[in-house]
Design an enzyme around this catalytic site. Sequence first.
Site, mmCIF file in Angstrom:
data_model
loop_
_atom_site.group_PDB
_atom_site.id
_atom_site.type_symbol
_atom_site.label_atom_id
_atom_site.label_comp_id
_atom_site.label_asym_id
_atom_site.label_seq_id
_atom_site.Cartn_x
_atom_site.Cartn_y
_atom_site.Cartn_z
ATOM 1 N N TYR A 132 -26.469 26.735 14.860
ATOM 2 C CA TYR A 132 -25.609 26.351 13.732
ATOM 3 C C TYR A 132 -25.919 27.148 12.466
ATOM 4 O O TYR A 132 -25.048 27.815 11.900
ATOM 5 C CB TYR A 132 -25.750 24.839 13.482
ATOM 6 C CG TYR A 132 -25.244 24.371 12.136
ATOM 7 C CD1 TYR A 132 -23.954 24.673 11.707
ATOM 8 C CD2 TYR A 132 -26.057 23.616 11.296
ATOM 9 C CE1 TYR A 132 -23.500 24.239 10.482
ATOM 10 C CE2 TYR A 132 -25.604 23.180 10.066
ATOM 11 C CZ TYR A 132 -24.331 23.481 9.664
ATOM 12 O OH TYR A 132 -23.880 23.057 8.439
ATOM 13 N N LYS A 156 -23.895 30.253 10.562
ATOM 14 C CA LYS A 156 -23.464 30.048 9.164
ATOM 15 C C LYS A 156 -23.976 31.184 8.280
ATOM 16 O O LYS A 156 -23.259 31.657 7.392
ATOM 17 C CB LYS A 156 -23.986 28.708 8.648
ATOM 18 C CG LYS A 156 -23.293 27.494 9.231
ATOM 19 C CD LYS A 156 -21.854 27.367 8.782
ATOM 20 C CE LYS A 156 -21.740 26.951 7.335
ATOM 21 N NZ LYS A 156 -20.344 26.710 6.938
#
Length: 466
Positions: free
Chosen positions: A267, A271
Site C-alpha cells: 500500500y 502510494k
Amino acid sequence: MSKNSAQYSKQYGIGIEKFLVGKSFFVTGATGFLAKVLIEKILRTAPEVGKIFLLIKAESEEAASKRLKDEVINAELFKCLQQTYGECYQDFMLNKLVPVVGNISESNLGLEGDLAKVIANEVDVIINSAANTTLHERYDIAIDINTRGPSHVMNFAKKCKKIKVFVHMSTGKCLKPIMFAAVSKNLSYVNGKRQGRIMEKPFYMGDTIARELNFNNSKIEPKLDVEKEIELAMKSKKALENDEDARKKMKELGLERARKYGWDVTYVFTKAMGEMMIDTLKENIPVVIIRPSMIQSTYKEPFAGWIQGNGILDLMILYYGRGQLNEFVGDPSGILDVVPVDMVVNATLAAIAKHGQVVIQKPEVKVYQIASSVTNPLVTKYLLSLLHEHFDSSPFLDSKGSPIRVPLMKLFTSMEDFSAHLLDGAMQRSIIGSSNGELLAQKQYEILRRKEFANVYLPYGFYAGR
C-alpha cells in the site's frame, strides 16, 4: 508571495473562507471517510462555494446519484447541515454536489461528453483522495489505483483552464487488514522505514528509502524505476492469468518489491510511487501533498466522535474490550501517531487557501505531514492504561448479560515472544493433542489470525519516525 499578500496574511490570516467563496472543486474518492469530512466542512463554513464535482465509481449516472444520496447526503455526518437548511437541505446539497461517473484507473478518468468539458472549464481546485488501501493488495491492483491513478488525475488537471492548486491526499479511505473481515482507516506511512525526525520533503522519481538509509551498507542500492514496476505488475498479471494461486503470488510480489526498496507494505510503496508520478507530470501546476498519520474520529467538527468503519486501532480496542485480545506485540514506550480527521481537514483547507491564492505560482510540490508524534505524542502504555480504566468502569457484556472483565493488556516486544506465548497458552489449555480435532483446528486458526493481525500492525507498533 507578494508583499501585499504577506501583509494581508499577517493581518487577516490565510483567508480560507474568503478563498473558498465561488471556487469549484473536483474530488476523487468522494464517498470515503476523509473526503466526506472535507466536503462537509466546506459546505458548512463556506456555503457560497461553487460546484463540487464528485468522481464516483458507478455503472451509470443513476447509480452514481444513488451513491451520492445514500453515502453522502443522507450520512449522519451531515446532520448539522440538515438542521441548518431543514426542508431545503436536499435542494441545497444537490445544487452544490455534482455526481460524476468515472474511475481513476482509466485514462481521462473515464469521463465522457460535455460534462468533462464543463469540469475542465470550471474547476479551481482538484483533490485526489481516491486510493486502494488494502495493506497487502495484489501488486497489479495497488499499482493501478495508487500509482497510475494519480497520474491520470494529474493529466486531467492539465486540461483544467482555471486550476489553482492540485491536492493529493497521501492516504486512503479504507484499509483492510488480512484475515480480518473489517475495515480500517489509513496508515499513511509513505515514509517507510525512515526513523527519527522526518522532514516534509516530496518523493522525486527514483527515490527509495533503501538508498536513503543504505540498508545493505553497500555503495550501490537498487534504483527505483516506476515505469518498470508498472510493466512488471502488468506482465506478472498476464503470466499468472491461468494460475489458481495468482492472487497469492501477486500479493507476494507486491510485498517483495515494497521491501526491496524500503517500504513495509505494498500500500504505502505504491502510494509513494504515486507521489513520484505527480511530481514528474505536474508541469506548471502547483501541488500540495497531505500526509496524515493514523486518522481517527472527529475531535470537534461537525461534532465529536464521528467515524466511518473500524480502523486497526479501533479493532484492537474492540477485541480487547471483548476479552479476545489480552496480549499483543509492540513497544510499550513507543508512540502511536494518531490525528483526528477534522484536524486533517482543517490543515488541508489551510494549505489549499495558502497555495491557491498566490498570483504568481511556482510549479513546486509542498508537503504537509499532519501528525501528533512531535507536538502531542500518545505513548502506547498510556493508551493501554486508559483503555483498561475505561473497560473496567464500562465493560462490554457477554451473551448472558454479565460484564466482561479484562486485564491490562500485555505487550511483547518481538513476534517470536508473542508467538511463543500464544503456543504456550494453547498447550496449557490442553488444546494441543486434544482428541477433539475440530476444536484443535479452530484454536489453531485463532492463533494464526492473531499472529497475522499482529504482523499487519507490526511496522506501526514499532514505528520510530516522528
